[in-house]
Design an enzyme around this catalytic site. Structure first.
Site, PDB file in Angstrom:
ATOM      1  N   ILE A  22      36.610  33.473  30.197  1.00 59.87           N
ATOM      2  CA  ILE A  22      36.644  32.019  30.026  1.00 59.87           C
ATOM      3  C   ILE A  22      36.089  31.623  28.665  1.00 59.87           C
ATOM      4  CG2 ILE A  22      35.743  29.832  30.921  1.00 59.87           C
ATOM      5  CD1 ILE A  22      35.889  31.181  33.738  1.00 59.87           C
ATOM      6  N   SER A 139      29.632  28.601  40.363  1.00 57.42           N
ATOM      7  CA  SER A 139      30.618  29.474  41.005  1.00 57.42           C
ATOM      8  C   SER A 139      30.921  29.044  42.428  1.00 57.42           C
ATOM      9  CB  SER A 139      30.102  30.917  41.025  1.00 57.42           C
ATOM     10  OG  SER A 139      30.967  31.750  41.762  1.00 57.42           O
ATOM     11  N   TYR A 161      24.511  37.134  43.628  1.00 59.21           N
ATOM     12  CA  TYR A 161      25.232  36.403  42.586  1.00 59.21           C
ATOM     13  C   TYR A 161      25.400  34.940  42.978  1.00 59.21           C
ATOM     14  CZ  TYR A 161      29.098  34.632  39.798  1.00 59.21           C
ATOM     15  OH  TYR A 161      29.882  33.852  38.984  1.00 59.21           O
ATOM     16  N   ASN A 191      39.018  30.895  42.201  1.00 62.55           N
ATOM     17  CA  ASN A 191      39.615  32.180  41.812  1.00 62.55           C
ATOM     18  C   ASN A 191      40.467  32.021  40.562  1.00 62.55           C
ATOM     19  OD1 ASN A 191      38.966  32.492  44.822  1.00 62.55           O
ATOM     20  ND2 ASN A 191      39.475  34.582  44.226  1.00 62.55           N
ATOM     21  N   LYS A 200      38.019  42.643  32.262  1.00 65.09           N
ATOM     22  CA  LYS A 200      37.056  42.606  33.363  1.00 65.09           C
ATOM     23  C   LYS A 200      37.259  43.797  34.298  1.00 65.09           C
ATOM     24  CE  LYS A 200      36.269  38.747  35.485  1.00 65.09           C
ATOM     25  NZ  LYS A 200      36.541  37.518  36.268  1.00 65.09           N
ATOM     26  N   GLU A 224      46.110  43.986  55.709  1.00 66.85           N
ATOM     27  CA  GLU A 224      46.858  43.456  56.850  1.00 66.85           C
ATOM     28  C   GLU A 224      46.554  41.977  57.035  1.00 66.85           C
ATOM     29  OE1 GLU A 224      46.801  47.623  59.477  1.00 66.85           O
ATOM     30  OE2 GLU A 224      45.401  45.991  59.921  1.00 66.85           O
TER      31      GLU A 224
END
Length: 336
Positions: A22, A139, A161, A191, A200, A224
């Site tokens: 970013i 975040s 985090y 996301n 990353k 799944e």
């Protein structure tokens, strides 16, 4: 696209984590639209240092800055002497704080708090002293497995985090209440995907990872029930929009930055196959993270729209379409 009418030429802008995903996109935004702005990048460029999980300590990469003409400083935001030099040698008008240990699987709680929380306080002190508006990366991880739509005030972090980012938000509110001559805005990214994320490595988005699986001729492997595993995927250009709008907000605060629409991992692969012209059969594998896995994220962005004037421009199909040429370039130049 330019997101503000404010003339930023001849302003001095600090971007921490400026060689990352970013931060580097922000750097090029300012370079393109405000060629006379002084943009200073601070980044702990990657080395051979790793965390205990084996992942790199820093994802900053020089290739993210190829073509950048501003000033680049290699250093650690935990280095108080370095921050003191920045405070003495520059007079910042804006600080974009993107630097962090952003690996959600990192186990080093001490380093996470030191880097994400304590160093943020030092940068806030510089912002106060310089009269610089602060825009920082919070975040969506602060919400943990909270029910959708995720709203500010409903945090439940499930890892250190997410906890560290929530502590940053608390600290920012304390500073905003104490000092009214600057604005302080936290942006909770959901996301994010798009150009300059490739370095990353394993923590890059599944958009680029699935894209490269398909280009290598492999069947995409999904968990799944991937048609029922949904995320709020947001293209990097809308992240940049939010950051620019946050430079002059109507009020301080913490704001979600997503699209407000949850899309499935299955749809991601389907869109990629359509854009890349492939038709590989999906392979479905058991999800080993059941019980500690988010099955649905969707940002409530009403406050973000109202206070910042933010309006996401890219639907998932449009973002992936805009990204495909870069996914192909990376495959040819970095992986082949």
């Amino acid at each position: 696209m330019q997101y503000s009418d404010v003339d930023l030429n001849h302003k001095t802008i600090l971007i921490t984590g400026g060689a990352g995903f970013i931060g580097s996109n922000l750097a090029f935004y300012f370079q393109e639209h405000y060629p006379h702005a002084k943009v200073v990048i601070l980044d702990l460029f990657r080395s051979n240092l790793t965390l205990s999980n084996g992942n790199l300590k820093s994802f900053g990469h020089f290739k993210n800055l190829l073509g950048f003409c501003g000033e680049v400083i290699s250093g650690d935001i935990n280095d108080k002497n370095l921050l003191n030099q920045l405070a003495q040698n520059y007079k910042f008008d804006y600080i974009f704080h993107e630097a962090a240990i952003s690996d959600t699987t990192a186990l080093e709680q001490d380093l996470m708090i030191q880097t994400n929380v304590n160093a943020f306080k030092d940068l806030l002190d510089i912002a106060v002293a310089h009269g610089a508006n602060m825009i920082y990366a919070s975040s969506g991880a602060t919400y943990g497995d909270a029910a959708s739509p995720q709203r500010v005030g409903r945090e439940a972090p499930q890892n250190v985090y997410g906890f560290s980012k929530l502590m940053m938000d608390h600290l920012a509110r304390q500073y905003a209440q104490k000092y009214d001559h600057i604005s302080i805005v936290g942006l909770r990214y959901f996301n994010v995907y798009g150009p300059r994320e490739f370095f990353k490595n394993k923590t890059s988005s599944m958009v680029v990872q699935f894209g490269h699986q398909l280009l290598s001729g492999k069947n995409p492997k999904l968990f799944e029930g991937s048609d029922k595993i949904l995320r709020d995927f947001i293209y990097i250009e809308d992240i940049i929009q939010a950051n620019i709008l946050a430079m002059h907000p109507k009020e301080n605060g913490v704001f979600n930055v997503g699209t407000g629409k949850a899309r499935s991992f299955q749809s991601m692969v389907d869109i990629l196959q359509n854009e890349l012209g492939t038709s590989f059969v999906c392979e479905y594998i058991p999800n080993p993270y059941v019980g500690r896995y988010q099955f649905h994220t969707e940002a409530d962005i009403e406050t973000t729209k109202g206070v910042l004037g933010y309006k996401p421009r890219f639907e998932f199909e449009e973002g992936i379409a805009a990204y495909v040429s870069e996914i192909k370039r990376l495959f040819e130049q970095e992986l082949s």
